[in-house]
Design a protein around this motif. Structure first.
Motif, mmCIF file in Angstrom:
data_model
loop_
_atom_site.group_PDB
_atom_site.id
_atom_site.type_symbol
_atom_site.label_atom_id
_atom_site.label_comp_id
_atom_site.label_asym_id
_atom_site.label_seq_id
_atom_site.Cartn_x
_atom_site.Cartn_y
_atom_site.Cartn_z
ATOM 1 N N GLY A 34 -3.966 19.612 -5.564
ATOM 2 C CA GLY A 34 -5.179 20.422 -5.397
ATOM 3 C C GLY A 34 -6.483 19.663 -5.403
ATOM 4 N N ALA A 35 -6.451 18.320 -5.355
ATOM 5 C CA ALA A 35 -7.721 17.568 -5.343
ATOM 6 C C ALA A 35 -8.455 17.859 -4.032
ATOM 7 C CB ALA A 35 -7.455 16.073 -5.480
ATOM 8 N N PRO A 36 -9.716 18.282 -4.090
ATOM 9 C CA PRO A 36 -10.436 18.615 -2.865
ATOM 10 C C PRO A 36 -10.632 17.392 -1.950
ATOM 11 C CG PRO A 36 -11.617 19.396 -4.806
ATOM 12 C CD PRO A 36 -10.509 18.514 -5.296
ATOM 13 N N ASP A 37 -10.776 17.666 -0.654
ATOM 14 C CA ASP A 37 -11.003 16.606 0.332
ATOM 15 C C ASP A 37 -12.185 15.738 -0.097
ATOM 16 O OD1 ASP A 37 -9.017 17.830 1.705
ATOM 17 O OD2 ASP A 37 -10.295 18.644 3.302
ATOM 18 N N GLY A 38 -12.024 14.441 0.034
ATOM 19 C CA GLY A 38 -13.145 13.530 -0.232
ATOM 20 C C GLY A 38 -13.231 13.049 -1.667
ATOM 21 N N THR A 39 -12.494 13.671 -2.575
ATOM 22 C CA THR A 39 -12.589 13.212 -3.971
ATOM 23 C C THR A 39 -11.899 11.854 -4.129
ATOM 24 O OG1 THR A 39 -10.698 14.634 -4.444
ATOM 25 C CG2 THR A 39 -12.872 15.456 -5.081
ATOM 26 N N LEU A 40 -10.842 11.614 -3.300
ATOM 27 C CA LEU A 40 -10.237 10.286 -3.237
ATOM 28 C C LEU A 40 -10.196 9.868 -1.779
ATOM 29 C CD1 LEU A 40 -8.596 7.885 -4.530
ATOM 30 C CD2 LEU A 40 -6.533 9.187 -3.991
ATOM 31 N N ASN A 41 -10.689 8.686 -1.479
ATOM 32 C CA ASN A 41 -10.564 8.108 -0.135
ATOM 33 C C ASN A 41 -9.889 6.748 -0.284
ATOM 34 O OD1 ASN A 41 -12.229 9.625 2.156
ATOM 35 N ND2 ASN A 41 -13.279 9.922 0.205
ATOM 36 N N ILE A 42 -9.054 6.393 0.716
ATOM 37 C CA ILE A 42 -8.365 5.099 0.631
ATOM 38 C C ILE A 42 -8.625 4.286 1.897
ATOM 39 C CG2 ILE A 42 -6.125 3.937 0.421
ATOM 40 C CD1 ILE A 42 -5.147 6.332 -1.177
ATOM 41 N N ILE A 43 -9.104 3.051 1.675
ATOM 42 C CA ILE A 43 -9.273 2.117 2.798
ATOM 43 C C ILE A 43 -8.321 0.943 2.575
ATOM 44 C CG2 ILE A 43 -11.664 2.738 3.304
ATOM 45 C CD1 ILE A 43 -12.536 0.225 1.718
ATOM 46 N N HIS A 44 -8.004 0.240 3.647
ATOM 47 C CA HIS A 44 -7.145 -0.935 3.539
ATOM 48 C C HIS A 44 -7.866 -2.153 4.081
ATOM 49 C CE1 HIS A 44 -3.803 1.646 2.547
ATOM 50 N NE2 HIS A 44 -4.011 2.363 3.630
ATOM 51 N N GLY A 45 -7.405 -3.321 3.636
ATOM 52 C CA GLY A 45 -7.976 -4.549 4.179
ATOM 53 C C GLY A 45 -8.013 -5.635 3.135
ATOM 54 N N GLN A 46 -8.735 -6.716 3.493
ATOM 55 C CA GLN A 46 -8.846 -7.859 2.583
ATOM 56 C C GLN A 46 -10.312 -8.109 2.254
ATOM 57 O OE1 GLN A 46 -6.557 -10.458 5.233
ATOM 58 N NE2 GLN A 46 -5.107 -10.788 3.571
ATOM 59 N N HIS A 47 -10.803 -9.291 2.648
ATOM 60 C CA HIS A 47 -12.142 -9.688 2.199
ATOM 61 C C HIS A 47 -13.238 -8.741 2.679
ATOM 62 C CE1 HIS A 47 -9.568 -13.153 1.878
ATOM 63 N NE2 HIS A 47 -10.344 -13.512 0.879
ATOM 64 N N PRO A 64 0.795 -1.239 0.000
ATOM 65 C CA PRO A 64 0.000 0.000 0.000
ATOM 66 C C PRO A 64 0.829 1.292 0.000
ATOM 67 C CG PRO A 64 0.113 -0.899 2.218
ATOM 68 C CD PRO A 64 0.877 -1.846 1.337
ATOM 69 N N GLY A 65 2.157 1.188 0.273
ATOM 70 C CA GLY A 65 2.963 2.391 0.518
ATOM 71 C C GLY A 65 2.982 3.365 -0.651
ATOM 72 N N CYS A 66 3.174 2.848 -1.848
ATOM 73 C CA CYS A 66 3.271 3.723 -3.013
ATOM 74 C C CYS A 66 1.945 4.455 -3.257
ATOM 75 C CB CYS A 66 3.656 2.884 -4.225
ATOM 76 S SG CYS A 66 3.790 3.841 -5.701
ATOM 77 N N THR A 67 0.831 3.740 -3.045
ATOM 78 C CA THR A 67 -0.475 4.378 -3.243
ATOM 79 C C THR A 67 -0.653 5.556 -2.292
ATOM 80 O OG1 THR A 67 -1.401 2.283 -3.928
ATOM 81 C CG2 THR A 67 -2.966 3.940 -3.245
ATOM 82 N N MET A 68 -0.124 5.418 -1.065
ATOM 83 C CA MET A 68 -0.273 6.513 -0.102
ATOM 84 C C MET A 68 0.527 7.739 -0.553
ATOM 85 S SD MET A 68 -2.388 4.924 1.595
ATOM 86 C CE MET A 68 -2.862 6.213 2.737
ATOM 87 N N LEU A 69 1.700 7.481 -1.128
ATOM 88 C CA LEU A 69 2.481 8.603 -1.661
ATOM 89 C C LEU A 69 1.727 9.272 -2.815
ATOM 90 C CD1 LEU A 69 6.070 7.030 -1.797
ATOM 91 C CD2 LEU A 69 5.160 8.583 -0.085
ATOM 92 N N LEU A 70 1.127 8.444 -3.652
ATOM 93 C CA LEU A 70 0.380 8.989 -4.791
ATOM 94 C C LEU A 70 -0.827 9.804 -4.314
ATOM 95 C CD1 LEU A 70 0.544 5.908 -7.189
ATOM 96 C CD2 LEU A 70 1.592 8.145 -7.593
ATOM 97 N N ALA A 71 -1.429 9.365 -3.211
ATOM 98 C CA ALA A 71 -2.580 10.105 -2.672
ATOM 99 C C ALA A 71 -2.122 11.467 -2.147
ATOM 100 C CB ALA A 71 -3.231 9.303 -1.548
ATOM 101 N N LYS A 72 -0.973 11.480 -1.481
ATOM 102 C CA LYS A 72 -0.463 12.748 -0.939
ATOM 103 C C LYS A 72 -0.158 13.720 -2.083
ATOM 104 C CE LYS A 72 1.277 15.424 2.299
ATOM 105 N NZ LYS A 72 0.698 16.678 1.858
ATOM 106 N N MET A 73 0.403 13.187 -3.145
ATOM 107 C CA MET A 73 0.721 14.056 -4.296
ATOM 108 C C MET A 73 -0.548 14.591 -4.948
ATOM 109 S SD MET A 73 3.807 11.927 -6.006
ATOM 110 C CE MET A 73 5.095 11.384 -4.895
ATOM 111 N N LEU A 74 -1.585 13.761 -4.976
ATOM 112 C CA LEU A 74 -2.850 14.221 -5.564
ATOM 113 C C LEU A 74 -3.428 15.358 -4.728
ATOM 114 C CD1 LEU A 74 -4.957 13.581 -7.845
ATOM 115 C CD2 LEU A 74 -6.196 12.289 -6.117
ATOM 116 N N GLN A 75 -3.319 15.205 -3.419
ATOM 117 C CA GLN A 75 -3.794 16.270 -2.528
ATOM 118 C C GLN A 75 -2.968 17.546 -2.768
ATOM 119 O OE1 GLN A 75 -3.097 15.772 1.763
ATOM 120 N NE2 GLN A 75 -5.280 16.197 2.037
ATOM 121 N N ASP A 76 -1.653 17.376 -2.882
ATOM 122 C CA ASP A 76 -0.782 18.535 -3.125
ATOM 123 C C ASP A 76 -1.089 19.189 -4.477
ATOM 124 O OD1 ASP A 76 0.361 18.020 -0.714
ATOM 125 O OD2 ASP A 76 2.208 17.138 -1.516
#
Ligand code: NAD
Length: 474
Positions: A216-229, A202-214
């Motif tokens: 200018g993507a508004p809050d809530g346009t991307l949300n990330i959850i973790h888990g399995q089934h 999941p690490g790279c996706t979190m970096l990509l999310a931070k960059m998307l926020q930087d």
């Protein structure tokens, strides 16, 4: 620096019954524009595949957290879907630049969690970046169609409109490219996005999310959850989610397709593969052998587009010993070590599955022309390494042929003619990609027309990709 800020809260690590005082970083959830620590009591360890050391932990998000994430997507959709196309485009123009500027940082995080070589990891980011660049053409991609005077005094026109909250479920093998297939395109069209990355990377996706926020993507346009089934079931069932993109194995993909579509969602499932490379005797031998070796063993064969099955036609059979020599020359090492051609498999379980499929080939009568099972990688004795392996004399009834191996194993079949080769490929139930190696245009055309596979590659000329990216083709 981004990685440090995401992972700064440390938690105690438990291995078996022992509790070490050292600590490992925890992966955050990304909810409503904030990177938050999960309140769950269930955590999964993330390992460096080259050493099997625990490098981070990822939460199985609670029901409450998943609900908060989807509610955030729903709220954000109301205003996001009304923003102008030009302002959405501006965000993605900034985003592609941020990804370009941080490609090395992203690649390092991929190699650490996924194991592939740094060159392959940069290729992983680069392929995803190309999709983000494509989103910047949204001004023409979103055009509708018009038909004036369909009948007297009446015109018809179509609009392309967002549909709501979309969700993505990603696999481990391309930690940057596959999430980047998903949320950028969905979001630039005006949808909001709930993403569940692979729990193993999941690490790279979190970096990509931070960059998307930087960007200018508004809050809530991307949300990330973790888990399995439980996270997958949540996505398949929640009524606010209108569409699901899945990439991964057949087992998970068929399940998600069925459960999601039963709930009235649009589901696309991109699943497993057994890709055949048909080698004609008139092919350019040098190119063919180089490309086969790169496509079969690059990224340790953990690509959905790996050419994991070769069919040697007629005289091309005699090229097999040279193919073995080239595969032998590949260097197996930790992905961050200079000169590594291929890194480890993702988990010890994956290594076990791959080695047992190799053994099944031997037991069923295939010839083991190159055996990578005992590969010794100095300094990384605990890693999940399997070296390049080639099984010859393989027939279509063998388990090593009927199952996706997803490791650095090339199975080799033989055919007397192009028609025989096409017949073999078309009988195989997988149909992701295929390639034909020939210098004859008519042969290439016949193959592309008669073969029943989604993507066909005809490298009749030397590949138009630079050496740097040669191992990074999907
Ligand atoms: P996987 O199916 O194990 O996992 C993919 C996602 O599904 C993960 O997020 C995981 O949490 C979830 N998942 C796993 N098992 C599940 C289950 N039983 N029920 C519900 N959800 C489940 O796949 P993987 O091992 O991460 O990735 C490798 C596979 O992906 C290979 O089969 C490969 O061919 C395929 N793949 C396909 C493409 C493509 O475009 N067709 C691209 C890349 C990878």
């Amino acid at each position: 620096a981004i990685m440090r800020s995401l992972w700064k809260n440390k938690v105690p690590l438990e291995v078996g019954r022992m509790c070490y005082s050292s600590s490992v970083p925890t992966t955050k959830l990304f909810i409503d524009g904030k990177f938050v620590e999960s309140k769950t009591s269930e955590w999964l360890d993330i390992h460096n595949p080259a050493t099997n050391e625990v490098i981070a932990r990822v939460p199985k998000a609670t029901q409450e957290e998943m609900l908060a994430a989807v509610d955030s997507c729903s709220r954000a959709y109301e205003s996001w879907s009304e923003t102008s196309i030009l302002s959405r485009q501006q965000i993605f123009l900034r985003y592609q630049q941020l990804i370009k500027d941080n490609i090395k940082e992203l690649a390092k995080s991929i190699t650490l969690e996924q194991g592939k070589t740094l060159a392959d990891a940069e290729g992983d980011v680069f392929r995803g970046l190309q999709v983000v660049e494509h989103t910047c053409s949204i001004t023409s991609l979103m055009l509708g169609e018009t038909l004036p005077s369909i009948t007297r005094d009446m015109d018809t026109y179509t609009y392309r409109l967002p549909i709501g909250v979309c969700a993505g479920i990603a696999p481990f093998n391309f930690p940057a490219m596959i999430p980047l297939w998903m949320f950028p395109m969905g979001m630039v069209c005006g949808n909001t996005y709930l993403l569940k990355p692979s729990e193993r990377v999941p690490g790279c996706t979190m970096l990509l999310a931070k960059m998307l926020q930087d960007a200018g993507a508004p809050d809530g346009t991307l949300n990330i959850i973790h888990g399995q089934h439980a996270a997958v079931n949540f996505i398949c069932d929640h009524p606010a989610i209108r569409a699901i993109s899945f990439v991964g194995s057949n087992q998970a993909g068929e399940y998600i397709y069925e459960r999601g579509s039963k709930n009235g969602k649009r589901v696309q499932s991109n699943m497993g593969a057994k890709n055949h490379g048909v080698v004609m005797p008139d092919a350019n031998k040098e190119n063919t052998l180089n490309q086969l070796v790169g496509a079969a063993f690059g990224a340790a064969g953990q690509r959905c587009m790996a050419l994991s099955t070769a069919i040697l036609v007629g005289e091309a059979r005699s090229w097999l010993p040279e193919l073995v020599e080239r595969a032998k020359a590949l260097r197996v090492n930790a992905g961050d070590q200079p000169g590594a051609d291929l890194g480890p498999l993702i988990t010890p379980e994956a290594k076990k599955r791959v080695t047992s499929l190799i053994q099944s080939g031997v037991d069923e009568g295939a010839s083991l022309l190159l055996d990578g099972r005992k590969v010794n990688v100095k300094g990384y004795e605990n890693g999940n390494f399997v070296g390049p392996t080639i099984l010859g004399n393989v027939t279509t009834n063998m388990k090593c042929y009927t199952e996706e191996i997803f490791g650095p194993v090339l199975v080799v079949l033989e055919a007397d003619s192009l028609d025989d080769a096409i017949n073999i490929v078309n009988k195989n139930p997988y149909g992701n990609g295929t390639a034909i190696f020939t210098t004859n245009g008519a042969t290439a055309r016949k193959y592309t027309h008669e073969v029943d596979v989604g993507q066909v590659r005809e490298p009749v000329t030397p590949p138009l990709i630079s050496e740097k990216w040669r191992h990074s083709v999907l």
